[in-house]
Design an enzyme around this catalytic site. Structure first.
Site, mmCIF file in Angstrom:
data_model
loop_
_atom_site.group_PDB
_atom_site.id
_atom_site.type_symbol
_atom_site.label_atom_id
_atom_site.label_comp_id
_atom_site.label_asym_id
_atom_site.label_seq_id
_atom_site.Cartn_x
_atom_site.Cartn_y
_atom_site.Cartn_z
ATOM 1 N N GLY A 42 0.819 -1.205 0.000
ATOM 2 C CA GLY A 42 0.000 0.000 0.000
ATOM 3 C C GLY A 42 0.853 1.256 0.000
ATOM 4 O O GLY A 42 1.910 1.328 -0.632
ATOM 5 N N GLY A 43 0.421 2.258 0.755
ATOM 6 C CA GLY A 43 1.141 3.531 0.810
ATOM 7 C C GLY A 43 2.542 3.406 1.353
ATOM 8 O O GLY A 43 3.407 4.256 1.076
ATOM 9 N N GLY A 82 23.429 9.984 -31.238
ATOM 10 C CA GLY A 82 23.003 10.637 -30.016
ATOM 11 C C GLY A 82 23.507 9.931 -28.775
ATOM 12 O O GLY A 82 23.697 10.558 -27.726
ATOM 13 N N ALA A 83 23.713 8.615 -28.867
ATOM 14 C CA ALA A 83 24.220 7.866 -27.718
ATOM 15 C C ALA A 83 25.663 8.270 -27.404
ATOM 16 O O ALA A 83 26.084 8.222 -26.246
ATOM 17 C CB ALA A 83 24.135 6.369 -27.999
#
Length: 517
Positions: A172-173, A407-408
């Site tokens: 949960g939280g 770009g790498a």
């Protein structure tokens, strides 16, 4: 004197009562699951006799739903400070034997208090999670408690190391606090982390899954990347946390610990002169490259089993901590993808926050192509990597071992993103793209109109490789500082780190950047 003795005896009785935790039955159940109790974890983790507990007698104050009749030892969490391998740290240990380690108002208040002390003192904080979740009877006060912890996680981020061992359930939280910390450890078969458990998933969606498959240690170390380390047992987890601490400073105003090296800083690495295969399509193990170079061949890897096409690791060079980022040609040819970009970005920012120099080993043919990557947001995720390197002000060293395309090339700590020293091996190939793809674009018309297109294609590929498949054009432009023999890499990096250890770079004044999350 009699009154003093009586009061001391009364204190001892109260302490003994609290130390019983949830009782013999609960302790037995904990052991049957293969788990230690919270107090056993305290004894195992801290140097003998150094732990000092705070808020031992804090109790819940709820009168809802029968809780007024409940005795919850230490309100389900042990908090305090002590020494780990001689270094002071603060910690909390949720106690599953005491009402399932459920988090209520005072439980959370104890955790917040020890976190506040850690921030003020500039010390790491270690949070041992083992809890059934929010104490439902306390309602909104339990939810407030989680919020108070999350607030401190955010405020402490980048100031002190925050480490979370998951030693049992975390649902949960409760899962969001570990996710906000720097490193998460999980133990095989006894650690579980998920927002909604298998029963809820089955009831809502009809999907059947197990606790292990949904949120076990291997799941979060291999698939989600929510955990950084998978451990065989709790003792292994404790030892691994201690190893991690040895690479980290106490806080962002200090340098990482220095260890007198036994490894010669001038040592050559002759095995590296032959590690790159002659066939560019063949892979090699980047871990062998790194191990050859760093002190004693030792690396400590977060996220070892997640996004395996990229390696992140802590190591030492001449006794000083460094953060390693490296493409791994053995997986996806070392391509960058969504997960690898996230993995590297997070690690880079962690190193930068804690004054750890970065050493990058580049062998990358590009970003992984495909609709899954494009639709999954590779543009946004890839931009995180550019951002993180550009933002980092620690010393940044780069070694280009083989392919470094497009770009790498820019993304893997190029000179253009602020790398302080860039080295390339003679085998380095720095280009916009691979020869075959480039030739098919540049000479499309020539190839299409040729009588023997394959001959023209192969001729142009060879020409392209001879012209551009080397590091010397980049060196001519000053984008590469030196072309070096692979065997010289260790001493070159150590020399560069010595030069840059007094680096002083600041960013323009701003509240914070807007990283593309």
């Amino acid at each position: 004197m009699g009154d003093v003795k009586k009061k001391n005896e009364e204190l001892e009785k109260k302490q003994a009562l609290v130390h019983q935790m949830g009782g013999d039955t609960s302790v037995k159940k904990q052991h049957e699951k293969g788990k230690l109790t919270a107090r056993e974890r305290v004894e195992l983790f801290f140097d003998k006799g150094t732990f000092r507990e705070v808020d031992l007698f804090v109790k819940h104050r709820s009168t809802n739903f029968g809780l007024e009749r409940q005795v919850i030892s230490s309100d389900g969490v042990i908090t305090g400070y002590g020494f780990v391998n001689g270094r002071a740290v603060c910690a909390y240990f949720q106690d599953f034997t005491s009402r399932g380690g459920s988090l209520g108002e005072m439980h959370a208040q104890k955790i917040c208090k020890i976190m506040d002390k850690a921030i003020k003192a500039g010390l790491p904080v270690i949070g041992f999670n083992d809890s059934g979740g929010a104490r439902i009877q306390e309602g909104i006060d339990a939810l407030k408690g989680y919020g108070d912890i999350f607030f401190r996680n955010a405020r402490a981020s980048g100031v002190i190391p925050q480490i979370t061992p998951i030693m049992g359930p975390c649902a949960g939280g409760a899962v969001y606090s570990p996710a906000m910390t720097d490193f998460v450890f999980m133990v095989k078969h006894t650690s579980f982390m998920y927002i909604t458990g298998p029963d809820v998933i089955r009831a809502v969606t009809g999907e059947k899954t197990s606790h292990e498959d949904l949120g076990g240690a291997l799941t979060h170390n291999t698939k989600s990347g929510n955990a950084h380390f998978v451990c065989e047992n709790e003792e292994d987890a404790m030892n691994s946390i201690k190893t991690l601490l040895s690479f980290l400073p106490n806080n962002n105003m200090e340098d990482p610990p220095y260890y007198e090296p036994a490894d010669n800083p001038e040592r050559l690495c002759p095995d590296l002169d032959t590690i790159i295969p002659d066939n560019p399509r063949k892979s090699y193990n980047m871990r062998e490259v790194i191990s050859n170079i760093v002190d004693d061949g030792y690396i400590f890897e977060p996220h070892k089993y997640f996004a395996e096409n990229l390696i992140v690791a802590f190591a030492r060079l001449n006794g000083r901590t460094v953060g390693i980022v490296a493409n791994q040609p053995q997986f996806l040819a070392g391509c960058l993808d969504i997960d690898a970009s996230d993995k590297a970005s997070r690690f880079i920012r962690t190193c930068d926050a804690f004054n750890i120099p970065l050493v990058t080993f580049a062998d990358v043919p590009g970003y992984l192509p495909g609709t899954d990557q494009e639709w999954g947001g590779i543009i946004r995720h890839g931009a995180k990597l550019l951002w993180s390197y550009s933002e980092a002000t620690v010393p940044k060293l780069t070694v280009i071992t083989r392919k470094d395309y497009g770009g790498a090339y820019i993304a893997m700590s190029s000179r253009h993103l602020g790398a302080d020293m860039v080295f390339a091996w003679p085998s380095a190939e720095i280009a916009v793209m691979g020869a075959e793809g480039a030739v098919n674009i540049i000479y499309r018309k020539d190839i299409a109109g040729a009588k023997h297109p394959d001959n023209i294609r192969q001729e142009k590929i060879k020409e392209y490789e001879e012209l551009l498949y080397n590091p010397y054009i980049a060196a001519n432009r000053g984008y590469v500082d030196a072309v070096i023999k692979p065997s010289d890499t260790r001493k070159q990096l150590i020399s560069a780190l010595e030069l840059m250890k007094t680096k002083n770079e600041t960013l323009p004044p701003k509240k914070h950047g807007n990283i593309p999350l």
